[in-house]
Scaffold this motif. Sequence first.
Motif, PDB file in Angstrom:
ATOM      1  N   LYS A  91       0.826  -1.211   0.000  1.00 50.04           N
ATOM      2  CA  LYS A  91       0.000   0.000   0.000  1.00 50.04           C
ATOM      3  C   LYS A  91       0.859   1.259   0.000  1.00 50.04           C
ATOM      4  CE  LYS A  91      -3.891  -1.995   2.568  1.00 50.04           C
ATOM      5  NZ  LYS A  91      -4.748  -1.853   3.779  1.00 50.04           N
ATOM      6  N   LEU A  95      -2.196   6.616   0.289  1.00 51.14           N
ATOM      7  CA  LEU A  95      -3.350   5.953  -0.325  1.00 51.14           C
ATOM      8  C   LEU A  95      -4.642   6.739  -0.150  1.00 51.14           C
ATOM      9  CD1 LEU A  95      -4.782   3.566  -1.676  1.00 51.14           C
ATOM     10  CD2 LEU A  95      -4.858   2.436   0.571  1.00 51.14           C
ATOM     11  N   GLU A  96      -4.961   7.097   1.082  1.00 54.04           N
ATOM     12  CA  GLU A  96      -6.236   7.769   1.336  1.00 54.04           C
ATOM     13  C   GLU A  96      -6.301   9.148   0.673  1.00 54.04           C
ATOM     14  OE1 GLU A  96      -8.788   6.199   2.491  1.00 54.04           O
ATOM     15  OE2 GLU A  96      -7.462   4.460   2.685  1.00 54.04           O
ATOM     16  N   VAL A  99      -7.137   8.513  -2.893  1.00 53.87           N
ATOM     17  CA  VAL A  99      -8.536   8.112  -3.028  1.00 53.87           C
ATOM     18  C   VAL A  99      -9.439   9.341  -3.008  1.00 53.87           C
ATOM     19  CG1 VAL A  99     -10.445   6.886  -1.929  1.00 53.87           C
ATOM     20  CG2 VAL A  99      -8.193   5.817  -2.062  1.00 53.87           C
ATOM     21  N   GLU A 100      -9.161  10.263  -2.102  1.00 56.31           N
ATOM     22  CA  GLU A 100      -9.959  11.489  -2.007  1.00 56.31           C
ATOM     23  C   GLU A 100      -9.825  12.324  -3.279  1.00 56.31           C
ATOM     24  OE1 GLU A 100     -12.217  12.606   0.110  1.00 56.31           O
ATOM     25  OE2 GLU A 100     -12.044  10.696   1.177  1.00 56.31           O
ATOM     26  N   TYR A 103     -11.880  10.652  -5.906  1.00 59.40           N
ATOM     27  CA  TYR A 103     -13.304  10.859  -5.593  1.00 59.40           C
ATOM     28  C   TYR A 103     -13.754  12.244  -6.050  1.00 59.40           C
ATOM     29  CZ  TYR A 103     -17.578  11.285  -2.805  1.00 59.40           C
ATOM     30  OH  TYR A 103     -18.873  11.481  -2.401  1.00 59.40           O
ATOM     31  N   LYS A 131     -15.954   5.070  -3.019  1.00 62.58           N
ATOM     32  CA  LYS A 131     -14.585   5.275  -2.525  1.00 62.58           C
ATOM     33  C   LYS A 131     -13.854   3.943  -2.400  1.00 62.58           C
ATOM     34  CE  LYS A 131     -15.109   9.683  -0.105  1.00 62.58           C
ATOM     35  NZ  LYS A 131     -14.958  10.411   1.176  1.00 62.58           N
ATOM     36  N   GLU A 132     -14.573   2.886  -2.044  1.00 59.39           N
ATOM     37  CA  GLU A 132     -13.929   1.587  -1.930  1.00 59.39           C
ATOM     38  C   GLU A 132     -13.477   1.093  -3.303  1.00 59.39           C
ATOM     39  OE1 GLU A 132     -12.213  -1.750  -0.531  1.00 59.39           O
ATOM     40  OE2 GLU A 132     -12.876   0.027   0.586  1.00 59.39           O
ATOM     41  N   ARG A 135     -10.505   3.084  -4.192  1.00 55.87           N
ATOM     42  CA  ARG A 135      -9.353   2.636  -3.389  1.00 55.87           C
ATOM     43  C   ARG A 135      -8.682   1.437  -4.056  1.00 55.87           C
ATOM     44  NH1 ARG A 135     -11.828   2.689   0.787  1.00 55.87           N
ATOM     45  NH2 ARG A 135     -11.078   4.663   1.654  1.00 55.87           N
ATOM     46  N   LYS A 136      -9.490   0.529  -4.556  1.00 53.62           N
ATOM     47  CA  LYS A 136      -8.948  -0.643  -5.249  1.00 53.62           C
ATOM     48  C   LYS A 136      -8.200  -0.208  -6.514  1.00 53.62           C
ATOM     49  CE  LYS A 136     -12.465  -3.958  -3.724  1.00 53.62           C
ATOM     50  NZ  LYS A 136     -13.569  -4.847  -4.156  1.00 53.62           N
ATOM     51  N   LEU A 139      -4.885   1.348  -5.558  1.00 54.17           N
ATOM     52  CA  LEU A 139      -3.946   0.318  -5.119  1.00 54.17           C
ATOM     53  C   LEU A 139      -3.345  -0.419  -6.312  1.00 54.17           C
ATOM     54  CD1 LEU A 139      -5.767  -1.241  -2.025  1.00 54.17           C
ATOM     55  CD2 LEU A 139      -3.445  -0.323  -2.028  1.00 54.17           C
TER      56      LEU A 139
END
Length: 316
Positions: A91, A95-96, A99-100, A103, A131-132, A135-136, A139
């Motif tokens: 990871k 990462l987060e 993702v944001e 999004y 978001k999930e 996230r994938k 990644l």
Amino acid sequence: MKFLRLSAIVMIIAAFAVTAFAKDEKVAAVVEGKKIYMSEVNNVLESVMARQGMKSSQIDMNSPKMQQVKKSIVENLVNRELLMLASLKNKPEDLEKKVEEEYKRVKSRFKNDKDFENALEKNQMDAAQLKEQLRKNVLLDSYVKNIESGIKISDKEAQKYYENNKDKFKQPEKVKVSHIILRTGEKAKYENPEKKINEIYEKIKNGKSFEEMAKKYSEDGSAMKGGSLGYIQKGRTVPSFEKVAFDTKVGNISEPFKTKFGYHILKVTDKQEAGQKTFDEVKSNIKEVLKNQKMKEKLNAKLKELRSKYDVKINL
């Protein structure tokens, strides 16, 4: 990493192409306990068809060819899950944050929050599920980029490829053209398109701008660009259009003529003679090709390793 986006490698499903899966739905494959349902396979298939301007109602979805396409999609979805398992162990620290950012980028495609929420509802999703999915994707993208970063192509390798594949780098004769087209037959806008195209031609001869006339009258997508079609090569368009394009001198405008598409007026703005592209002209493209090849080899090797490590069952 434009040459190897995950959507092309492992059939990543677009954020708004995800659907809810019923528990009793047919399972196409299982990867280490993770089920891939037929609705997901069909969802990807419809998305691919839509991008090609096709509809499921126009095709026999049970034909051997379509069944083979579905099997290919299942294989790619299995590959996606395998790479997902590998990526979870690597990871990225941000990462987060990524993702944001993704999004916000997806949300910005919509005019307002209401349209965005309607799209989520239509696809049976909420913000958390979106978001999930993102996230994938982040990644997997990060994982593939890590593999890519270790691939280097030297000038020597590129030069060798060039010497062994010179036929691929021949420069065909090309001509840069713009046109005005008036449709005929069922698509005709004017009762007498031949008369109208001649009227437009006379206006151009009397000083009207070709580009402005194209924007005003031409009946295809090139109109907004002043009729520009860019460069065309011999053998790539209908003979009647090609002959006028290559016979017209640079800077000149053709008289009106007809093809199976309608009536045209052509303007030729440049010509390029046939010849051999030099190594320097194509070096960057060659390196891209070789990088693609090496990346494919590395991914295939990794997927082979992952298939031996994880439990995979395909039911098609």
